[in-house]
Scaffold this motif. Structure first.
Motif, PDB file in Angstrom:
ATOM      1  N   LYS A 102     -17.411  20.235-108.846  1.00  0.00           N
ATOM      2  CA  LYS A 102     -17.947  18.881-108.730  1.00  0.00           C
ATOM      3  C   LYS A 102     -17.804  18.328-107.311  1.00  0.00           C
ATOM      4  CE  LYS A 102     -15.897  15.821-111.329  1.00  0.00           C
ATOM      5  NZ  LYS A 102     -15.563  15.049-112.539  1.00  0.00           N
ATOM      6  N   LEU A 103     -16.677  18.614-106.668  1.00  0.00           N
ATOM      7  CA  LEU A 103     -16.461  18.137-105.305  1.00  0.00           C
ATOM      8  C   LEU A 103     -15.418  19.023-104.635  1.00  0.00           C
ATOM      9  CD1 LEU A 103     -17.056  15.984-103.130  1.00  0.00           C
ATOM     10  CD2 LEU A 103     -15.148  14.649-104.063  1.00  0.00           C
ATOM     11  N   LEU A 104     -15.701  19.433-103.408  1.00  0.00           N
ATOM     12  CA  LEU A 104     -14.775  20.247-102.619  1.00  0.00           C
ATOM     13  C   LEU A 104     -14.361  19.445-101.390  1.00  0.00           C
ATOM     14  CD1 LEU A 104     -16.700  23.658-102.726  1.00  0.00           C
ATOM     15  CD2 LEU A 104     -14.978  22.795-104.325  1.00  0.00           C
ATOM     16  N   ILE A 105     -13.059  19.350-101.173  1.00  0.00           N
ATOM     17  CA  ILE A 105     -12.524  18.546-100.071  1.00  0.00           C
ATOM     18  C   ILE A 105     -11.537  19.398 -99.278  1.00  0.00           C
ATOM     19  CG2 ILE A 105     -11.287  16.443 -99.415  1.00  0.00           C
ATOM     20  CD1 ILE A 105     -11.972  15.290-102.166  1.00  0.00           C
ATOM     21  N   TYR A 106     -11.637  19.331 -97.979  1.00  0.00           N
ATOM     22  CA  TYR A 106     -10.611  19.903 -97.108  1.00  0.00           C
ATOM     23  C   TYR A 106     -10.065  18.785 -96.243  1.00  0.00           C
ATOM     24  CZ  TYR A 106      -8.359  22.318 -93.243  1.00  0.00           C
ATOM     25  OH  TYR A 106      -7.449  22.718 -92.299  1.00  0.00           O
ATOM     26  N   GLN A 107      -8.742  18.711 -96.109  1.00  0.00           N
ATOM     27  CA  GLN A 107      -8.164  17.665 -95.278  1.00  0.00           C
ATOM     28  C   GLN A 107      -6.993  18.203 -94.464  1.00  0.00           C
ATOM     29  OE1 GLN A 107      -6.564  14.636 -98.108  1.00  0.00           O
ATOM     30  NE2 GLN A 107      -4.538  15.212 -97.324  1.00  0.00           N
ATOM     31  N   THR A 108      -6.727  17.515 -93.368  1.00  0.00           N
ATOM     32  CA  THR A 108      -5.534  17.752 -92.564  1.00  0.00           C
ATOM     33  C   THR A 108      -5.040  16.395 -92.091  1.00  0.00           C
ATOM     34  OG1 THR A 108      -4.596  19.075 -90.757  1.00  0.00           O
ATOM     35  CG2 THR A 108      -6.713  18.009 -90.353  1.00  0.00           C
TER      36      THR A 108
END
Length: 627
Positions: free
Chosen positions: A428-434
């Motif tokens: 449904k949703l793919l998120i990458y964070q730093t």
């Protein structure tokens, strides 16, 4: 009589163990005598109880939906006390429960009702506080030497909490008279002056005493020559924390790392804006949260704030939905969620408890499920089962970008089917964070100061270097160096923390993130199905629709999100490269991929050599708009 610590006498009139309750005493269940109510505010008070805490009776009584509000406890003398939160101390439910205890032939303690903080009750219900751990704690409190070591450990932890550390590192050097204590603060590995010169022998004693409070640990005592893990519940300034302990037996000695996790999110409500997400990203998350079915997967490296973001996401779910979590361990207390800790052995093997809970959860009529992390075949199988069942699934994993999350899930280590991942509605949703350090707004310097001073002491570069650097940023992103700011290494009164020069000039951290919404991009799913990793790596190249200094993050990478924040003077552009890739590398890559002559935009290819039709049409449409 039930009295904590040294208060071994209590008059027959109702009186709490520790301090008088501000309100009138409640009535007994039979209506004839007032019921006295005691209060326990900390684990140390529980450890000093007389008669002592023996065990929680949560399995002997059907608590139903009162599980997080009430827990019967057996004491050493066989009596039963009812541990509860303050709101339920005078309720009809607790009166009914007292009748139930009497009907079963059990004797109620006096006082029978004990008010404890919600987090303390939760730790008792989950089995994180037991009679055994409290006996160990009591031995420490009654032994002057051990008590002093426990006080030293508390000092170490409290410093980390008060200075916003995410991790505590205790590095024992057996061949040296002194060892070191470090912290991860603002993403930096720092050593405060306060703990320099700590005696190795003393530090070993501190660790041995601290390990006496370990939960789920391998080994009854601290052993510096083997790997050990577990968790410790600790309280600092009235706030509950979990210390996730991991000790590594290095050649020099034991290296103990403790992740600091605050247990109660309700004390510090977080929203996506405060985490650093931008308005367009928040709208994307909210849209995904309202959709039924499918998985939201959040990726990042260790220490990138994934657990905090996913907990904030779960807290945003309305209370009209049934939320269940499976975590190793529970890191944050999420309101309205039924949370479950599932422990693993040191080799990462999943216990039978995980499979048992998973089977039960599928029959629990839940709406939303959080699996703390997808990292092996057991959690991979759970992901396939639940994501394809129509449930709303939330989880985290370790991946280098949002586009590479499917590749991570389909890896041999996890084993999720690519065909399933490429099925519309599963992802449904793919998120990458730093996380990146934010500049102190009071003392940040203009970028031009690097030209004037010839660089800063910690960077040690010439004026020409920084002029070339500014030209490179303009070539890559069209940024005007006049709008950029850099860190003031000298700091100011607002940002000087505990003598840590590494943090001077900074004021916290912010998220830099990228997102992919597979629900609106069938071409992305085709790349996932075909395992075209080179094309997935370059996925964002044709997605951006606004300038780099525009707040719309649609189609922008996490690095480009960081560049936007640098363009607003929020972060130092020099802090972007260590988290991603150097600007010079990007410049070289761009020149290598650029055609020798001018060619129509639609003929540019991805690194894999493919030209996805949908991406090409989208790019042509953008070019037609003059962007």
């Amino acid at each position: 009589m039930l009295i904590p610590g040294s208060r071994l006498r209590r008059p027959r009139t109702a009186r709490p163990w520790s301090a008088p309750m501000p309100s009138e005493p409640a009535c007994e269940a039979d209506g004839h005598a007032p019921a006295s109510i005691a209060r326990m505010d900390s684990r140390d008070q529980l450890a000093r109880m007389t008669p002592a805490f023996k065990r929680a009776l949560r399995t002997e009584f059907d608590l139903g939906n009162l599980l997080n509000k009430l827990c019967p406890v057996e004491l050493d003398n066989g009596e039963v006390a009812l541990f509860t939160v303050e709101d339920y101390a005078r309720s009809e439910q607790i009166e009914e429960f007292e009748r139930m205890v009497r009907e079963r032939g059990r004797v109620l303690a006096r006082p029978a009702r004990v008010v404890v903080p919600a987090t303390l009750l939760l730790s008792i219900v989950r089995g994180q506080i037991t009679g055994e751990t409290l006996r160990s704690r009591r031995r420490v409190l009654l032994d002057p030497v051990k008590s002093s070591m426990a006080a030293a450990f508390h000092d170490i932890v409290a410093w980390g909490v008060r200075h916003g550390a995410s991790d505590i590192h205790i590095n024992v050097r057996m061949a040296h008279p002194e060892s070191e204590i470090r912290y991860t603060v603002g993403g930096r590995y720092v050593m405060p002056e306060r703990f320099r010169g700590m005696q190795t022998s003393t530090l070993m004693e501190v660790l041995a005493v601290a390990y006496m409070d370990i939960q789920g640990g391998n080994g009854a005592v601290f052993d510096p020559v083997i790997e050990q893990q577990g968790s410790i519940l600790h309280e600092v300034d009235g706030a509950p924390f979990m210390l996730r302990w991991a000790s590594l037996a290095t050649d020099a000695g034991a290296s103990v790392t403790m992740r600091l996790l605050r247990m109660d999110m309700r004390e510090r409500p977080l929203d996506f804006d405060r985490l650093g997400y931008l308005p367009s990203q928040i709208r994307t998350i909210e849209r995904a949260l309202t959709a039924e079915g499918g998985a939201i997967v959040l990726a990042g490296v260790v220490g990138s704030g994934k657990s905090t973001t996913i907990a904030s996401m779960m807290s945003a779910i309305p209370p009209t939905r049934k939320v269940i979590t499976l975590e190793d361990p529970v890191e944050y207390l999420i309101p309205n969620a039924l949370q479950n800790s599932v422990s693993r052995s040191l080799d990462g093997a999943v216990s039978n408890e995980f499979d048992a809970k998973l089977k039960t959860i599928k029959r629990s009529a839940m709406n939303d499920l959080l699996i703390g992390e997808i990292r092996d075949r057991s959690t991979g199988r759970a992901f396939m089962d639940l994501a394809s069942s129509g449930s709303n699934l939330y989880t985290t994993t370790h991946a280098g970008s949002a586009a590479l999350i499917p590749d991570r899930l389909a890896s041999d280590f996890i084993g999720v089917s690519r065909r399933l991942l490429a099925t519309p509605g599963i992802l449904k949703l793919l998120i990458y964070q730093t996380l990146l350090p934010t500049l102190c707004p009071r003392c940040a310097l203009p970028f031009s100061s690097l030209f004037d001073r010839g660089g800063t002491a910690e960077r040690g570069s010439s004026r020409d270097h920084w002029r070339t650097y500014a030209d490179r940023l303009h070539e890559l992103y069209g940024l005007d160096a006049g709008r950029l700011k850099v860190r003031n290494a000298a700091g100011c009164p607002a940002c000087r923390q505990g003598g840590l020069v590494e943090l001077q000039g900074y004021a916290g951290r912010t998220v830099a993130a990228e997102m992919i919404d597979p629900a609106v991009d069938d071409e992305f799913l085709r790349l996932v199905r075909d395992a075209d990793t080179l094309a997935l790596r370059d996925y964002f190249r044709f997605q951006r629709r606004t300038a780099f200094d525009h707040p719309d993050m649609t189609g922008k990478t996490a690095m480009e999100c960081a560049v936007y924040k640098a363009s607003q003077g929020l972060i130092d552009p020099r802090d972007i490269e260590p988290r991603f890739v150097s600007f010079e590398t990007l410049q070289m890559r761009g020149k290598r991929l650029a055609p020798a002559g001018r060619r129509p935009a639609q003929r540019r290819r991805l690194a894999s050599g493919r030209v996805p039709a949908l991406l090409a049409r989208r790019r042509e449409a953008l070019n037609g708009d003059g962007s």
